[in-house]
Write an enzyme that holds these catalytic residues in place. Structure first.
Site, PDB file in Angstrom:
ATOM      1  CG  ASP A 185      -1.502   1.372   1.467  1.00  0.00           C
ATOM      2  OD1 ASP A 185      -1.748   2.442   0.668  1.00  0.00           O
ATOM      3  OD2 ASP A 185      -2.002   1.226   2.662  1.00  0.00           O
TER       4      ASP A 185
ATOM      5  CG  ASP B 118      -6.688 -12.910 -13.649  1.00  0.00           C
ATOM      6  OD1 ASP B 118      -7.221 -13.502 -14.004  1.00  0.00           O
ATOM      7  OD2 ASP B 118      -5.328 -13.180 -12.092  1.00  0.00           O
TER       8      ASP B 118
ATOM      9  CG  ASP C   5      -1.711   1.328  -3.965  1.00  0.00           C
ATOM     10  OD1 ASP C   5       0.582   1.093  -4.425  1.00  0.00           O
ATOM     11  OD2 ASP C   5      -1.768   2.272  -2.771  1.00  0.00           O
TER      12      ASP C   5
ATOM     13  CG  ASP D 283      -5.858   3.053   0.771  1.00  0.00           C
ATOM     14  OD1 ASP D 283      -5.006   2.403   0.400  1.00  0.00           O
ATOM     15  OD2 ASP D 283      -6.406   3.404  -0.511  1.00  0.00           O
TER      16      ASP D 283
ATOM     17  CG  HIS E 224      -6.391 -15.971  -6.419  1.00  0.00           C
ATOM     18  ND1 HIS E 224      -5.201 -16.342  -7.537  1.00  0.00           N
ATOM     19  CD2 HIS E 224      -7.311 -15.639  -7.134  1.00  0.00           C
ATOM     20  CE1 HIS E 224      -6.174 -16.218  -8.281  1.00  0.00           C
ATOM     21  NE2 HIS E 224      -7.299 -16.144  -7.852  1.00  0.00           N
ATOM     22  CG  ASP E 225      -8.511 -18.733  -6.232  1.00  0.00           C
ATOM     23  OD1 ASP E 225      -9.095 -17.779  -5.174  1.00  0.00           O
ATOM     24  OD2 ASP E 225      -8.805 -18.787  -7.232  1.00  0.00           O
TER      25      ASP E 225
ATOM     26  CG  ASP F  90     -11.422 -16.259 -13.388  1.00  0.00           C
ATOM     27  OD1 ASP F  90     -10.359 -16.842 -12.350  1.00  0.00           O
ATOM     28  OD2 ASP F  90     -12.285 -16.097 -13.243  1.00  0.00           O
TER      29      ASP F  90
ATOM     30  CG  ASN G 135      -3.161   5.520  -1.330  1.00  0.00           C
ATOM     31  OD1 ASN G 135      -3.112   3.921  -0.444  1.00  0.00           O
ATOM     32  ND2 ASN G 135      -3.753   6.098  -2.002  1.00  0.00           N
TER      33      ASN G 135
ATOM     34  CD  GLU H 120      -9.511 -20.134 -12.257  1.00  0.00           C
ATOM     35  OE1 GLU H 120      -8.909 -20.112 -11.314  1.00  0.00           O
ATOM     36  OE2 GLU H 120      -9.397 -19.429 -12.610  1.00  0.00           O
TER      37      GLU H 120
END
Length: 555
Positions: free
Chosen positions: A21, A98, A29, A25, A327-328, A200, A23, A255
């Protein structure tokens, strides 16, 4: 076997929301990725695959896209993306996007127009069906994220298909206008200079015209036979290849859940003009106790049998993609290794050895190179992933399974394990953000972080760095033939790689016990290419320490 850059590449997957990150928040990003390119260059990777950064209402963390040619505000701007692409290219790192085109967000302009009336020109961009006579959904299919795969829409008194969230309506690929629009969008990105696409659920873009009830599995019917590897999937991918992919020197990986080696040869055959490679999930699926949810590890014999089948049956015919996690999937060291403090590092290095010495293109998921672990969830309120949240409601809150029975299964397999922030240093929030992170940081970041590991030559990070460097120096690691040894051993994963006169012996102990191994005569006294322990391999019979791994080379 054709030699290409993408066969020789090592790919690093970034989940932008959790990477860095810039910034404050609490959300990773694009500028954060740009800021960390030197780290990735130092590791030695060739390609970054980024999970989606397109405009999205974020029902499924960016896999629900409302505008394919704009950037999600939380991630920055298109100018930020252009800067990332330019700076990555300056450092010799390629960027793979992706591509999510089985479905869009329900906030995409196409869908807003499609649902406005039955005769709108965009109506046929999606899959609409009448309900049954009693008003119930057209069939019994369940969605991947729980509930029915059909959502009723009052405006036109019809249902639309969504194989994932109800906010992810499936596109109708049988409509040539849909295909044309998708291909034009892909061309736009290629012209911008990106280096490829990870596609995907691409095996689900073609559905059968008939949509009967599926075989009931759990609460709903299985849509698989009607929506996965459908009647026109290869035709549509060949069209995509002809109109877009063949015009650029890019890397493509599909995928393809439920894929077999025979189907993989169609999707990613050396001469089928579709994709470069596919992701298969046989080795990470296993048998769940409750749907996909389980806390049991796959028996080693089954893991070896699956991976070896893909190694041998695709050799010279199609290309393998190699991965332990993404990520899954939960964290590799917690799932296939041993995340207890005394074994975490050695087992993480063992897993790296086992995978990177196989034939195919290796993928590293962010934090894997540090040996990051699963998160110690305390309660369902800590989940951020729609799949985990819905599963807990469907299995536990409904009263079907007691919390204490289901909890170990969902915490072992939850996708949120992979999505906790990247652990950069031992400062607050692991150096990921100066704000409050969108998902909790794993409390072990003080021991496991990039700053400590890049400074320690004996770390998991430096072991990955060495493996990546060895791959660039040794074509046998990329192109050599694979042969499994000790097929029935539940302790050792051993195999050879052969390329012309050269041969490698790879031996990995997958247990926390000492295990005796007899080195084949031809390898006795041969030099060690890499090992995760400082042992000698000059005798024929050796006792491997827990999670020990080594590679001998015979020239």
């Amino acid at each position: 076997m054709n030699k290409t850059w993408w066969k020789e590449a090592v790919i690093y997957q970034i989940y932008p929301r959790s990477f860095m990150d810039s910034n404050g928040d609490g959300i990773g990003d694009l500028k954060g990725v740009t800021d960390r390119l030197d780290y990735l260059k130092y590791l030695g990777i060739d390609v970054i695959w980024m999970s989606p950064v397109y405009k999205s209402p974020n029902d499924d963390n960016g896999y629900d896209i409302s505008d394919y040619q704009d950037i999600m505000e939380e991630f920055g701007t298109m100018a930020d993306f252009d800067e990332l692409l330019a700076k990555a290219h300056e450092k010799g790192i390629k960027i793979v996007m992706d591509l999510v085109v089985n479905h869009t967000s329900d906030e995409h302009q196409w869908f807003i127009k499609s649902k406005s009336s039955k005769n709108n020109e965009y109506r046929d961009y999606y899959i609409w069906r009448e309900g049954k006579a009693d008003g119930t959904p057209p069939n019994n299919w369940g969605s991947c994220f729980g509930g029915s795969a059909w959502e009723y829409d009052e405006t036109t008194d019809m249902y639309y298909l969504h194989l994932f969230s109800r906010k992810q309506p499936d596109l109708n690929w049988d409509n040539p206008e849909v295909r044309s629009n998708v291909f034009n969008m892909m061309t736009w990105w290629c012209e911008k200079g990106i280096d490829g696409f990870r596609m995907d659920v691409i095996s689900m873009i073609s559905k059968t015209a008939e949509m009967p009830d599926g075989k009931v599995n759990g609460l709903y019917g299985d849509y698989g036979p009607y929506c996965v590897h459908g009647p026109n999937v290869h035709k549509y991918l060949q069209e995509m290849n002809e109109k877009v992919l063949s015009k650029y020197d890019i890397m493509t990986v599909g995928e393809t859940a439920g894929v077999t080696t025979e189907l993989a040869k169609q999707y990613a055959g050396e001469d089928t003009n579709e994709l470069n490679m596919v992701f298969q999930f046989e080795h990470v699926e296993g048998d769940g106790k409750y749907g996909k949810w389980t806390d049991e590890q796959l028996p080693l014999t089954r893991l070896k049998s699956t991976l070896s089948r893909w190694q041998t049956e695709l050799y010279g015919k199609a290309w393998n993609s190699l991965f332990w996690n993404n990520h899954d999937q939960p964290r590799a060291v917690s799932r296939f290794g041993d995340d207890r403090p005394q074994y975490r590092e050695v087992s993480a290095k063992m897993l790296a050895t086992c995978l990177h010495m196989m034939q195919g293109s290796p993928y590293i998921y962010q934090g894997e190179e540090l040996g990051m672990t699963n998160y110690p969830f305390h309660g369902p309120e800590e989940f951020r992933d729609i799949e985990s949240i819905n599963a807990y409601k469907e299995w536990c809150e409904s009263g079907r399974v007691p919390h204490e029975t289901f909890w170990p299964c969902i915490t072992f397999k939850s996708r949120d394990n992979a999505r906790t922030p990247m652990q950069w240093d031992d400062s607050a929030q692991a150096g990921f953000t100066t704000g409050t992170p969108w998902i909790a940081v794993n409390p072990n970041y003080r021991e496991i972080n990039a700053k400590a590991e890049t400074a320690d030559p004996a770390s998991v990070f430096h072991y990955y760095k060495k493996l990546i460097a060895l791959r660039k120096q040794n074509p046998i690691m990329v192109y050599g033939n694979y042969e499994l040894l000790l097929e029935d051993s539940e302790e050792l994963f051993a195999y050879t790689r052969t390329l012309e006169q050269e041969k490698l012996l790879v031996v990995c102990n997958f247990t926390d016990k000492k295990t005796v191994f007899t080195i084949p005569a031809e390898f006795v006294g041969m030099p060690c290419l890499i090992s995760n322990l400082d042992n000698r391999y000059d005798k024929q019979d050796i006792a491997l320490e827990p999670y020990e791994a080594f590679v001998l080379r015979k020239k």
